[in-house]
Every structure is written in C-alpha cells, then in structure tokens.
Design a protein around this motif. Structure first.
Motif, short mmCIF file in Angstrom:
data_model
loop_
_atom_site.label_atom_id
_atom_site.label_comp_id
_atom_site.label_asym_id
_atom_site.label_seq_id
_atom_site.Cartn_x
_atom_site.Cartn_y
_atom_site.Cartn_z
N ALA A 94 0.62 -1.18 0.01
CA ALA A 94 0.17 0.03 -0.08
C ALA A 94 0.81 1.20 -0.13
N LYS A 95 0.15 2.31 -0.67
CA LYS A 95 0.97 3.54 -0.68
C LYS A 95 0.93 4.42 0.65
N ASP A 96 -0.30 3.93 1.24
CA ASP A 96 -0.54 4.70 2.48
C ASP A 96 -1.15 3.81 3.63
N VAL A 97 -0.17 3.66 4.72
CA VAL A 97 -0.26 2.76 5.75
C VAL A 97 -1.06 3.45 6.95
N ARG A 98 -1.87 3.28 7.67
CA ARG A 98 -2.41 3.85 8.85
C ARG A 98 -2.42 2.98 10.11
N SER A 104 6.47 1.41 3.67
CA SER A 104 6.01 0.16 2.52
C SER A 104 6.47 0.45 1.34
N LEU A 105 6.22 -0.48 0.61
CA LEU A 105 6.75 -0.52 -0.85
C LEU A 105 6.08 0.54 -1.69
N ALA A 106 4.79 0.99 -1.22
CA ALA A 106 4.23 2.03 -1.85
C ALA A 106 4.08 1.89 -3.35
N VAL A 107 3.69 0.51 -3.83
CA VAL A 107 3.55 0.68 -5.32
C VAL A 107 2.06 0.13 -5.89
N LEU A 108 1.05 0.19 -4.76
CA LEU A 108 -0.32 -0.16 -4.93
C LEU A 108 -1.08 1.10 -4.29
N ASP A 109 -1.71 1.72 -5.06
CA ASP A 109 -2.66 2.87 -4.73
C ASP A 109 -3.80 2.93 -3.87
N ILE A 110 -3.33 2.41 -2.63
CA ILE A 110 -4.81 2.17 -1.58
C ILE A 110 -4.11 2.59 -0.35
N ALA A 111 -5.14 3.11 0.64
CA ALA A 111 -4.81 3.44 1.85
C ALA A 111 -5.29 2.31 2.75
N THR A 172 -0.55 -5.61 -10.20
CA THR A 172 -0.45 -5.58 -8.60
C THR A 172 -1.89 -6.04 -8.02
N MET A 173 -1.86 -7.05 -7.18
CA MET A 173 -3.06 -7.47 -6.54
C MET A 173 -2.68 -7.41 -5.12
N ALA A 174 -4.02 -7.29 -4.28
CA ALA A 174 -3.82 -7.48 -2.93
C ALA A 174 -5.15 -7.96 -2.44
#
Length: 213
Positions: A94-98, A104-111, A172-174
């Motif tokens: 994830a690009k944004d971890v809370r 993070s690796l910041a390659v997937l545009d999710i929070a 990229t999948m998650a």
C-alpha cells in the motif's frame, strides 16, 4: 522428461518465506498452473516472473527486509513484475499505511488501516460476492487490515460490508484475507494469469526489432 519440460514453461512465482503460511501459498500456486519457490534472500528474486507477499506481522516483516538490501530489491521487483500481497502483504504494497503509519513498498494506490477488524479472536470465514466468475468467494480473515480507499485506477474485485477486500491495479494485486487457506483457487489463478500475461508481453518486447536511428 516431457513432464519436466512442460513444467519449465509454467510461470515461475516466488513466495516470500519470512512469515505466514507460505507453504500453502506455494501449493496453491502449483495447483493453479505455476512453478513455485520460497524466497528468503534478495538474490532469489532474480529468476522469478512474479511474487506473493503472504500474511504475518507487517512491522516484523519490515525489520527482516531491512537486511542485505532486501527491501530495495523487493521494491524494484514490485515496480517491474507482478506482485500479490495478502493480509500483511497487502499492507506492504500500500502507498498509505495507517494505525500506525509505517514504511511500505508503496506500489499499490490504496490506503490501509492495520488490524482493523480486531484481534485474532475476531477472525471470520465469510462468503462474499465477487466480480470473479464462479459465484461467491470463500474468504478467511485473520487480524485483517481494512482498505480505506483506492485510487482511480484500482479495480475492486470483492468487498466486505462496503470495504474492498480484493483489489487489482495493473499487474499488482492485494487481498486483506487469506486465499491460501481456502480450497477455492480462483484468486491464485487470476494472479497466475496476470503473471503469464506480463511474461508474454515482456518476451514479445525483447523480440521487437530495434528502432532505426
């Protein structure tokens, strides 16, 4: 010998073997038409066509990845080839971890919000609607993160109570659940198909004639 030759044509997908049920991921990949191998060092990334980042504890995984340039190697790999993160693996992508914020690796545009569904005692097995063919999808949640938001190019493949639990952005999948703990192999098959598509495109690009000066 024929069987070995055929298997060598399967996409070669690694599973990061730090934490989580990486053996089950490897078995699921092989049932889904891939060659699987366990990855414990940065050098083992070099001959892979794709990679799965399994569950575990994301902050603990990060500490391990700080050694020997593993984090940088993993980030470079994820920028170039297909990667699928499940549970803690989704947090790493994830690009944004809370809750709390972490690298993070910041390659997937999710929070993503860590441990959003409570403690391990709050784990659940649910049948959820999905855009994947084949009807409802069995999903196993264990101390799962929650995807709070997705970028405009992120495709939502399944939701839980309005929150995305399976997403895809390009190669990229998650997933915030554990598909390796289900007998349903659709999620792994989708990732294997993505790896095959990316590998074929990369091979075609290498065969294109060089542009004239």
């Amino acid at each position: 010998m024929k069987k070995q030759s055929s298997e060598n044509n399967y996409p070669h997908i690694g599973v990061l073997a730090i934490q989580g049920d990486y053996e089950r991921h490897a078995a699921a990949l092989e049932e889904s038409g891939a060659r699987a191998s366990l990855v414990k060092t940065p050098g083992e990334l070099s001959d892979l066509d794709g990679l799965i980042l399994p569950g575990g504890e994301s902050s603990t995984m990060l500490k391990f990845l700080e050694r020997d340039g593993f984090f940088a190697a993993l980030q470079e790999f994820a920028q170039q080839k297909p990667v699928f993160g499940t549970c803690a693996g989704a947090i790493l992508l994830a690009k944004d971890v809370r809750n709390p914020h972490q690298a993070s690796l910041a390659v997937l545009d999710i929070a993503v919000e860590r441990n959003a569904y409570g403690r391990q005692i709050d784990s659940a097995i649910l049948e959820l609607d999905t855009t994947l063919p084949g009807g409802a999808l069995e999903t196993v949640f264990i101390r799962a993160p929650r995807i709070l938001s997705v970028g405009q190019n992120v495709e939502v493949l399944a939701e839980r109570a309005g929150s995305p639990v399976l997403v895809r952005e390009g190669k990229t999948m998650a997933a915030t659940f554990h598909p390796e703990l289900s007998t349903d192999r659709r999620v792994h098959r989708v990732f294997v198909a993505e790896v095959e598509k990316h590998r074929a495109s990369a091979l075609l690009a290498t065969k294109q004639p060089a542009a004239l000066p």
